[in-house]
Design a protein around this motif. Sequence first.
Motif, PDB file in Angstrom:
ATOM      1  N   VAL A 139       0.886  -1.165   0.000  1.00 40.69           N
ATOM      2  CA  VAL A 139       0.000   0.000   0.000  1.00 40.69           C
ATOM      3  C   VAL A 139       0.921   1.211   0.000  1.00 40.69           C
ATOM      4  CG1 VAL A 139      -1.830   1.236   1.216  1.00 40.69           C
ATOM      5  CG2 VAL A 139      -1.720  -1.267   1.344  1.00 40.69           C
ATOM      6  N   VAL A 176      -3.244   6.759  -2.901  1.00 35.35           N
ATOM      7  CA  VAL A 176      -2.651   5.428  -2.943  1.00 35.35           C
ATOM      8  C   VAL A 176      -2.381   5.073  -4.411  1.00 35.35           C
ATOM      9  CG1 VAL A 176      -4.944   4.327  -2.837  1.00 35.35           C
ATOM     10  CG2 VAL A 176      -2.914   3.000  -2.251  1.00 35.35           C
ATOM     11  N   ILE A 183      -3.486  -3.176  -5.554  1.00 35.48           N
ATOM     12  CA  ILE A 183      -2.251  -2.564  -5.059  1.00 35.48           C
ATOM     13  C   ILE A 183      -1.085  -3.298  -5.723  1.00 35.48           C
ATOM     14  CG2 ILE A 183      -3.232  -1.721  -2.896  1.00 35.48           C
ATOM     15  CD1 ILE A 183      -2.011  -4.144  -1.479  1.00 35.48           C
ATOM     16  N   LEU A 207       3.263  -1.305   4.106  1.00 31.26           N
ATOM     17  CA  LEU A 207       2.776   0.065   3.939  1.00 31.26           C
ATOM     18  C   LEU A 207       3.988   0.912   3.552  1.00 31.26           C
ATOM     19  CD1 LEU A 207       0.819   2.447   4.297  1.00 31.26           C
ATOM     20  CD2 LEU A 207       1.337   2.393   6.755  1.00 31.26           C
ATOM     21  N   THR A 240      -5.824  -6.423  -1.982  1.00 34.22           N
ATOM     22  CA  THR A 240      -6.101  -4.985  -2.045  1.00 34.22           C
ATOM     23  C   THR A 240      -7.033  -4.566  -0.906  1.00 34.22           C
ATOM     24  OG1 THR A 240      -5.744  -4.946  -4.426  1.00 34.22           O
ATOM     25  CG2 THR A 240      -7.092  -3.165  -3.514  1.00 34.22           C
ATOM     26  N   GLY A 278      -5.002  -4.852   2.321  1.00 31.44           N
ATOM     27  CA  GLY A 278      -3.988  -3.804   2.373  1.00 31.44           C
ATOM     28  C   GLY A 278      -4.582  -2.465   2.767  1.00 31.44           C
ATOM     29  N   LEU A 279      -5.658  -2.086   2.108  1.00 31.96           N
ATOM     30  CA  LEU A 279      -6.248  -0.778   2.369  1.00 31.96           C
ATOM     31  C   LEU A 279      -6.833  -0.687   3.776  1.00 31.96           C
ATOM     32  CD1 LEU A 279      -7.876  -0.246  -1.139  1.00 31.96           C
ATOM     33  CD2 LEU A 279      -6.013   1.112  -0.154  1.00 31.96           C
TER      34      LEU A 279
END
Lengths: 180, 180
Positions: free
Chosen positions: A48, A56, A73, A124, A165, A168-169
């Motif tokens: 991310v 992002v 991502i 991250l 994704t 991750g977010l």
Amino acid sequence: MDFVETTLNSKKIFTGKILSLRVDEVKLPNGNISKREIVEHPGAVAIVAINENMEVLMVKQYRKPTESTLLEIPAGKLEKGETADICAQRELMEEVGFRALDMKFLAKFYTTPGFSNELLYLFLGQKLEKKSKKADDDENIQVEKIPFLEAVKMAYDGKFLDAKTIIGLTLAYHQIKEKI
Amino acid sequence: MDFVETTLNSKKIFTGKILSLRVDEVKLPNGNISKREIVEHPGAVAIVAINENMEVLMVKQYRKPTESTLLEIPAGKLEKGETADICAQRELMEEVGFRALDMKFLAKFYTTPGFSNELLYLFLGQKLEKKSKKADDDENIQVEKIPFLEAVKMAYDGKFLDAKTIIGLTLAYHQIKEKI
């Protein structure tokens, strides 16, 4: 309770470029015999990457298995002998053309433990530094910038079709929400 | 931008009980030829099942591909012709012995779009009604109850090693947090 399934024999079916397939005959704790179809995968990373405008960086690419174009991502497979954090910087560079001066490990998880050993390391990436864009020869990918909070809302609302994704977010948001 | 990869030919490598493998030769938008190793999967469901004590019902089971015992939300493959919501009730019954009078769709996503077409449908099950326990013959699974908020914290902190479990807990929390 002992859950372990003992391998009685293992048959290699296929060895490919990104995955291999084997079928194990296993003895269950209750004594029964069963088969396990197992996709061997080297493991992967996903990042991310958030820029100074709180956007992002995502990649749009055609995913042949799904016969569709997905927004995800940046991510990629571990190369032989490569550590997850080295891989994360390499993939970020190759897919979106940035290096993260601040790269933080968020979590690791199996993507599909029912049939594969793929372990994904999630990072991250912040304090992004522009490098020259150099996409993989084999991939047609397009970089998209999305406001981070908008992307997080989309993830919670089920708008992304890619598991890593979504994770991750949501995990990145949880990590930095006090600071934004 | 046209991302579509056209299939030039497709070779079936393996047809198994839970998955199949094929290798497609594809033509990329830039004209290059490449190969795609694709695991075909029927799709699956996973259920975040929360009881009246605000505990989430999870299953502990040995996952041969990972050679470890994982704690996951109940899940399972779609049977031929089965809809996702029927499958969700069946799997919940088979794995933890409950039916959800309130079963709500949360999201769907590809677990590993890079190499598989597995699409997973995620549900939130509430108002649970006890039925007789009947686990799959082939599975040694143990049911565990964990306070929902504790499980959500564990998910955000990267304590679960299973992707669908992380997504399930975080999305379910987002869905019901105003009510708890």
